[in-house]
Write an enzyme that holds these catalytic residues in place. Structure first.
Site, PDB file in Angstrom:
ATOM      1  CG  ASP A   1      -1.261   3.855  -1.392  1.00 29.77           C
ATOM      2  OD1 ASP A   1      -1.825   2.830  -0.992  1.00 29.77           O
ATOM      3  OD2 ASP A   1      -1.338   4.958  -0.812  1.00 29.77           O
TER       4      ASP A   1
ATOM      5  CD  GLU B   1      -5.469   1.433  -2.719  1.00 31.35           C
ATOM      6  OE1 GLU B   1      -6.027   0.919  -1.754  1.00 31.35           O
ATOM      7  OE2 GLU B   1      -4.799   2.484  -2.612  1.00 31.35           O
TER       8      GLU B   1
HETATM    9  C1  NOJ Z   1      -4.119   2.264   0.599  1.00 33.69           C
HETATM   10  C2  NOJ Z   1      -3.233   1.377   1.409  1.00 33.69           C
HETATM   11  O1  NOJ Z   1      -3.433   0.041   1.024  1.00 33.69           O
HETATM   12  C3  NOJ Z   1      -3.595   1.627   2.850  1.00 33.69           C
HETATM   13  O2  NOJ Z   1      -3.039   0.689   3.727  1.00 33.69           O
HETATM   14  C4  NOJ Z   1      -3.203   3.037   3.203  1.00 33.69           C
HETATM   15  O3  NOJ Z   1      -3.654   3.337   4.514  1.00 33.69           O
HETATM   16  C5  NOJ Z   1      -3.813   4.050   2.238  1.00 33.69           C
HETATM   17  N1  NOJ Z   1      -3.777   3.639   0.884  1.00 33.69           N
HETATM   18  C6  NOJ Z   1      -3.088   5.379   2.344  1.00 33.69           C
HETATM   19  O4  NOJ Z   1      -1.795   5.271   1.813  1.00 33.69           O
END
Ligand code: NOJ
Length: 482
Positions: A181, A243
């Protein structure tokens, strides 16, 4: 590697299948539905966070990295799920949230020095709006997201060590890798300089409240590789998909340690051939680095984002590309989004997270209780009905996944008439007409082997808008499918 051409199915655990009648999905529920994933033909599943959490950000605020939230089950349920996944030939990816914890994580009080603090807040902004600093006593802590999510200080060796232990914990328990993430926010400027005014577009969509600053100090620090190397060291050769919310041109330092990064340029691309071409070109500039996704729990569903008339084409585009593809739960039945509103998520993302629709009953077979969010339209759209329908989205997606398994290596963008996106994948040629008029079929196409509807390509032309065609010169019509 197993993921080179894999389809990974994104499970949003809250909304997949409830097994204990509390209206919220859980691990035994996921286990009970693995046969759907195996039938669909995907290679594995990625579960959005299942760890204990106060749920300020629905699990992306973790209060214990080595447990399962009671809402979702127990560690024993996790073990059972991975065992069953293995029996179905499915890999399991966890969601690692290394940038921040929940403010209720014991680390926040036991190890305050593991977090980022200042005596004098700078101009950094939270991804959800407002200052990224929250006052606590006479200091401020950094939160790149909600204020309930304080940022860890990845320049502190204690953090690195603790997170490496977390990574090993789930791998040792049977996980096959991680979706990681918010990596672009992992490491920041140690001098905490203000972000300067933006002088050029960021390269990916940003909310208005972020767009006037260039986040060059609050994110994407030049020495990010040091932190990423520690993730890699902990997991060995297990899959790491990042991500990384940056244009592909800025992926290089991330890809030195990760296997893939999500291609957000394509996810955010408008439904037109030229934008898609640019997005794909950017993401394949370094071959083999992109992980493809057209939708997820943050940005919405395929059928809503691209329009229900383009849902099949969007699925075909994603599944024809080379590299792992991530299919968000519900997209295989063209599930649409729920109504606007922020009953739970303050950033307005509830609408992307409504429950899976397994059958035509009121709750779509998701739960026997009141679901945490109502089903969108189970009577109109559900797995059971679409399974038996040879013309359904579900049947189409299943065929696509099977078709994908036979695709050879190589991906190349081809010249095409205006409004048409054309590419070569292995020995196949693919064309999509993104316009609402009939367009010429690019040169070199043979008989269609898969298309979004019957007669999509006919007499050297492509039908308007929703239709795609993929063909391989010399293939006989007996292998044709739709
Ligand atoms: C990306 C995640 O997919 C999202 O749902 C989240 O709010 C943020 N990162 C913070 O962790």
């Amino acid at each position: 590697m197993w993921w080179d051409n894999a389809v990974v199915y994104q499970v949003y655990p809250r909304s997949f299948q409830d097994s204990d009648g509390d209206g919220v999905g859980d691990l035994p529920g996921i286990a009970a539905r693995l046969s759907h994933l195996a039938w669909l033909g995907v290679d594995g599943l990625w579960m959005s966070p299942i760890y204990p959490s106060p749920m300020a950000d629905f699990g992306y605020d973790v209060s214990d990295y080595e447990e399962v939230d009671p809402l979702f089950g127990t560690l024993a349920d996790f073990d059972e799920l991975t065992a069953q996944a293995r029996a179905h030939g499915l890999r399991v990816l966890m969601d690692l949230v290394p940038c921040h914890t929940s403010i209720e994580h014991p680390w926040f009080t036991r190890h305050p020095d593991w977090y980022v603090w200042t005596d004098q807040p700078n101009n950094w902004r939270s991804a959800f709006g407002g200052s990224a600093w929250e006052r606590l006593g006479d200091r401020w802590y950094l939160h790149s997201f909600y204020r309930e999510q304080p940022d860890l200080d990845w320049r502190n060796p204690g953090v690195v060590e603790a997170m490496q232990a977390v990574l090993r914990f789930w791998i040792d328990r049977g996980a096959d890798g991680y979706r990681v993430d918010a990596l672009d926010r992992l490491l920041k400027d140690p001098e905490m300089r203000d972000d300067p005014p933006a002088t050029q577009p960021f390269g990916l969509p940003l909310p208005d409240f972020l767009a006037d600053l260039a986040p060059v100090h609050s994110s994407n620090a030049p020495d990010i590789g040091v932190a990423l190397a520690s993730l890699r060291q902990a997991v060995g050769r297990a899959l790491l998909v990042g991500e990384v919310y940056l244009p592909a041109a800025e992926w290089e330092p991330y890809l030195e340690h990760l296997d893939h990064a999500f291609a957000f340029e394509l996810l955010h691309s408008a439904w037109d051939a030229e934008s898609q071409r640019r997005a794909i070109a950017a993401s394949i500039a370094r071959p083999g680095s992109a992980a493809w996704a057209m939708s997820n729990h943050d940005f919405g569903r395929l059928a809503t984002r691209f329009g229900s008339r383009n849902a099949r084409s969007a699925a075909l585009l994603m599944l024809i590309l080379e590299g792992p593809a991530f299919l968000y739960q519900g997209d295989e039945i063209a599930l649409g989004e729920g109504p606007e509103g922020a009953r739970y998520d303050r950033h307005g993302r509830d609408k992307h997270r409504h429950p899976m629709q397994w059958d035509g009953s009121e709750t779509g077979g998701f739960t026997t209780a009141e679901p945490w969010l109502p089903a969108v339209d189970p009577a109109r759209r559900n797995v059971a009905a679409q399974r038996d329908d040879p013309d359904s989205m579900l049947t189409f997606v299943r065929r696509l996944i099977a078709f994908r398994k036979g695709l050879g290596p190589g991906l190349e963008l081809l010249d095409a008439p205006d409004g048409v996106l054309a590419l070569r994948r292995g020995e196949h040629r693919v064309a999509v007409n993104t316009t609402s008029s009939i367009r010429p079929l690019p040169e070199g196409h043979g008989a269609p082997v898969i298309e979004t509807g019957p007669g999509a390509a006919r007499g050297g032309t492509l039908a308007p808008r929703p239709f795609w065609c993929s063909s391989s010169p010399g293939t006989t019509s007996s292998s044709r499918t739709r």
